[in-house]
Motif scaffolding. Structure first.
Motif, short mmCIF file in Angstrom:
data_model
loop_
_atom_site.label_atom_id
_atom_site.label_comp_id
_atom_site.label_asym_id
_atom_site.label_seq_id
_atom_site.Cartn_x
_atom_site.Cartn_y
_atom_site.Cartn_z
N GLN A 72 0.82 -1.22 0.00
CA GLN A 72 0.00 0.00 0.00
C GLN A 72 0.85 1.27 0.00
O GLN A 72 0.34 2.35 0.25
CB GLN A 72 -0.89 0.02 1.26
N GLY A 73 2.17 1.12 -0.21
CA GLY A 73 3.05 2.28 -0.17
C GLY A 73 3.83 2.32 1.13
O GLY A 73 3.76 1.41 1.95
N ALA A 74 4.59 3.41 1.32
CA ALA A 74 5.42 3.55 2.53
C ALA A 74 4.90 4.70 3.38
O ALA A 74 4.41 5.71 2.85
CB ALA A 74 6.87 3.81 2.14
N ASP A 75 5.00 4.54 4.69
CA ASP A 75 4.62 5.60 5.62
C ASP A 75 5.66 6.72 5.50
O ASP A 75 6.85 6.48 5.74
CB ASP A 75 4.60 5.02 7.05
N PRO A 76 5.25 7.95 5.13
CA PRO A 76 6.24 9.02 4.89
C PRO A 76 7.03 9.41 6.14
O PRO A 76 8.17 9.86 6.04
CB PRO A 76 5.38 10.20 4.40
N LEU A 77 6.44 9.22 7.30
CA LEU A 77 7.10 9.62 8.55
C LEU A 77 8.16 8.62 8.99
O LEU A 77 9.28 8.98 9.33
CB LEU A 77 6.04 9.79 9.65
N THR A 78 7.81 7.32 8.98
CA THR A 78 8.71 6.28 9.51
C THR A 78 9.47 5.53 8.42
O THR A 78 10.48 4.89 8.70
CB THR A 78 7.91 5.24 10.31
N GLY A 79 8.95 5.56 7.19
CA GLY A 79 9.55 4.75 6.12
C GLY A 79 9.09 3.31 6.15
O GLY A 79 9.55 2.49 5.33
N PHE A 80 8.19 2.93 7.07
CA PHE A 80 7.71 1.54 7.14
C PHE A 80 6.88 1.22 5.89
O PHE A 80 6.12 2.06 5.40
CB PHE A 80 6.82 1.32 8.38
N GLN A 81 7.02 -0.01 5.39
CA GLN A 81 6.21 -0.49 4.28
C GLN A 81 4.82 -0.87 4.81
O GLN A 81 4.71 -1.54 5.83
CB GLN A 81 6.84 -1.73 3.63
N LEU A 82 3.77 -0.44 4.11
CA LEU A 82 2.40 -0.75 4.53
C LEU A 82 1.85 -1.83 3.62
O LEU A 82 1.86 -1.68 2.39
CB LEU A 82 1.53 0.51 4.47
N VAL A 83 1.41 -2.94 4.20
CA VAL A 83 0.96 -4.10 3.42
C VAL A 83 -0.40 -4.55 3.91
O VAL A 83 -0.60 -4.76 5.11
CB VAL A 83 1.98 -5.26 3.54
N LYS A 84 -1.33 -4.70 2.98
CA LYS A 84 -2.69 -5.14 3.33
C LYS A 84 -2.79 -6.65 3.19
O LYS A 84 -2.52 -7.20 2.11
CB LYS A 84 -3.68 -4.45 2.40
#
Length: 681
Positions: A291-303
């Motif tokens: 789902q993209g990356a969290d701009p603040l932490t850089g964590f990958q977001l996965v559904k």
């Protein structure tokens, strides 16, 4: 891999959760810290204690006392890598009842300073030594360069505290080990050494024997630590085998609902596809839709297929800016107690030693790691106590052997190393063993529970002290250590001896796959030789006492597991298992223990975990290189034959029906033959 194969952990232990290890005393010290502080007056102190037991703070208490009351001018804290320097940040210890606060001037925490270890940081060490400030924190590397530059004399009257002490070695090529030897020879500094691993992965001695005896030890066991938690009750350790690409099979052991650290394989290992970025992408793809990356932490977001959003920290990315943003986010103190901050961390060389994420429930490691120490450190990432975290596990995914000769050899080695790690961790996680010879004067010891019916003077008893986590086991014919050093080894260092034994390739190969094995060849001859080599300064009697205590500890842990079928039932399972085994034999004596193959239970787990075809391949690969007796082995057997003669009044017979007697006779005959051929110097 079938689900059935995946569900077999090789080690499963349960604990009582009595909360003791998390309670602080009037000075703000937890039990391990209090135990270490009691020895604060020692010049040389070695603290052996598991990850998360509070070693950093224990050192703060000791260092502050030495600075205030023991004529120590300054304290230098030496850590293996920069990230661990944060463990020694300021702490308001007076708030909890201690006499002083811990404070490090920002300019003297060289782990935060820019530049390389061998440059400005070395000059900073010199500036600190000339200053009136009290505490410096630097890396092992900075400290080594500083000692090379200025000499050991420059550090007189200081405290040198070495964190993660297992990085030191008595090997002449190990600079830090050399320097510590020089400091101890000069005898003008105080040293506090701390380690969460009781052994080096390469089986080398950490200190020279004459230096080791100068240290006073404080040991706090995994059993005391885990038994004293509030929440974590069960720890499972398993090695599992796969074929093909690990990324295709990873969801067989990875549960996305568990907080997990995944260590992908080293690029030089056979498990690696040689493209670490693609491996991470593949794992993320297996878990769900990106789902993209969290701009603040850089964590990958996965559904996930169930609609849940996973927050995945990728520490493998080659882009330093991206990796540093993720790394900084993971260190954010404001998020330390936020369980939902991150779900999965994927790493290669990071997130091991000193990495603190209390919520981690599963440490999943692909490929065999370089050492047992590294495995202990990785397991330590999952053994933090945290609210509602009742179970933790460590999984080692290993590639099954394929048909090519080179790969089979490598796979066999990795398999044996994984089994060795599993055997050793089982020993490390168990309560401490205290063995006593059974004799007519034997009696109960206060504080020990001897089970139903209490202490029985007519048999060998098994006592357990739940408060201290100590077993007391009576064994007929057990040799007692005579010297203080041998007694210390039997009390403190049995795990080091067992580590050397289970890492011995010949011992583990034969123990697992030699159908004609006479167990005494391993328990007496092989282990006897390891102890001779390790402790050459001990007398023959003391070497034998250490051998007997070590093999009793390893064998009783394995036999206890057999009695309970490895079921992680109540936290008393191991105690119950040891008692059952002691009751199931006519008499618990050392000869009986020597006649048991200590690797038998490990083979039973392996047979459940590995496919039958692979198991046959491994056995064939080991059988192919089996050799006849070497002159060294023949000599060891001849020594045992002489002992046999002294005890029985006759030499062992080559035609005996007793397999061990026959083997000693063969060894004695081979020894004479080798001697005639001039094979001995």
């Amino acid at each position: 891999m079938t689900d059935e194969k995946k569900s077999v952990p090789s080690v499963s232990v349960s604990y009582a959760r009595n909360g003791a290890s998390t309670k602080a005393n009037a000075l703000g010290m937890r039990p391990m810290q209090e135990r270490a502080y009691e020895k604060r007056g020692e010049q040389y102190l070695l603290i052996k204690s598991p990850p998360a037991s509070g070693k950093s703070r224990a050192l703060m208490f000791i260092a502050l006392d030495k600075l205030a009351h023991q004529d120590v001018r300054q304290a230098i804290i030496v850590v293996p890598e920069k990230s661990i320097g944060s463990s020694f940040n300021d702490e308001p210890l007076t708030r909890y009842g201690f006499e002083a606060d811990w404070h490090v001037e920002p300019r003297w925490n060289l782990c935060n300073a820019p530049g390389g270890d061998n440059g400005g940081k070395v000059k900073s060490v010199a500036a600190f030594l000339e200053s009136d400030d009290k505490v410096l924190v630097c890396t092992h590397a900075t400290f080594r360069f500083a000692v090379d530059e200025y000499g050991v004399e420059k550090f007189d009257d200081r405290l040198i505290a070495v964190d993660e002490f297992h990085h030191v070695s008595a090997n002449p090529d190990n600079k830090l080990g050399q320097h510590l030897g020089q400091f101890m020879a000069r005898d003008r500094v105080h040293i506090v050494a701390m380690t969460g691993s009781y052994f080096r992965g390469d089986a080398e001695a950490v200190l020279a024997p004459h230096d080791e005896t100068k240290f006073e030890s404080v040991t706090y066991t995994y059993y005391e630590q885990l038994n004293g938690y509030e929440y974590l009750k069960q720890l499972d350790i398993g090695y599992f085998f796969y074929s093909g690409s690990y990324a295709d099979d990873i969801l067989g052991v990875l549960d996305p609902a568990e907080k997990t650290i995944i260590h992908i394989p080293n690029v030089n290992s056979r498990e690696s596809t040689k493209d670490k970025i693609k491996e991470v992408e593949h794992i993320i793809g297996e878990l769900g839709e990106w789902q993209g990356a969290d701009p603040l932490t850089g964590f990958q977001l996965v559904k996930t297929p169930e609609g849940r959003i996973l927050r995945i920290a990728d520490l493998v990315d080659d882009d330093p800016a991206k990796r540093d943003r993720v790394s900084l986010a993971l260190k954010d103190p404001a998020q330390k107690n936020n369980r939902d901050f991150v779900d999965i961390i994927i790493a290669l060389g990071m997130a091991k030693e000193g990495f603190d994420w209390i919520w981690c429930e599963h440490a999943l490691t692909v490929g065999y790691r370089s050492s047992l120490t590294e495995i202990v450190q990785i397991i330590g990432r999952a053994t933090r106590d945290a609210p509602n975290k009742t179970r933790a596990r460590f999984t080692n995914l290993i590639a099954e052997p394929d048909a090519s000769e080179a790969a089979v050899t490598e796979a066999v080695n990795d398999t044996l190393k994984a089994i060795a790690a599993s055997l050793l961790m089982e020993q490390v996680l168990a309560p401490r063993f205290e063995f006593k010879p059974k004799n007519p004067a034997s009696g109960p010891t206060p504080g020990f529970d001897y089970g139903e019916g209490g202490y029985d003077p007519a048999k060998c008893n098994v006592g357990f002290n739940e408060q201290t986590g100590h077993f007391q086991i009576e064994i007929n014919g057990l040799a007692e250590p005579k010297s203080n050093e041998a007694a210390r080894i039997c009390q403190e260092d049995l795990n080091e001896v067992i580590a050397a034994f289970v890492q011995d390739k010949t011992a583990i190969e034969r123990g697992l796959f030699d159908e004609e094995l006479v167990p005494e060849e391993l328990t007496q001859v092989r282990l006897g030789k390891i102890i001779k080599d390790r402790y050459p300064e001990l007398s023959d009697e003391d070497q034998e006492a250490v051998r007997q205590h070590a093999i009793a500890a390893l064998t009783l842990t394995q036999q206890a597991k057999k009695q309970t079928d490895g079921e992680p039932s109540a936290n008393t399972a191991l105690i119950d298992g040891v008692r059952k085994f002691a009751l199931s034999v006519t008499e618990l004596d050392i000869d009986l223990i020597d006649r048991i193959n200590p690797f038998g239970e490990a083979y039973a787990i392996l047979a459940k975990t590995m496919s039958e075809e692979s198991l046959k391949q491994v056995a064939a690969a080991i059988a192919a290189k089996r050799t006849t007796l070497t002159p060294e082995e023949a000599k060891e057997l001849a020594v045992r034959a002489v002992k046999f003669k002294n005890e029985r009044g006759r030499l062992p017979s080559i035609s005996s029906t007793d397999a061990w007697e026959k083997r000693m006779a063969e060894g004695a005959a081979a020894f004479v033959r080798f001697k005639d051929e001039g094979r001995y110097e």
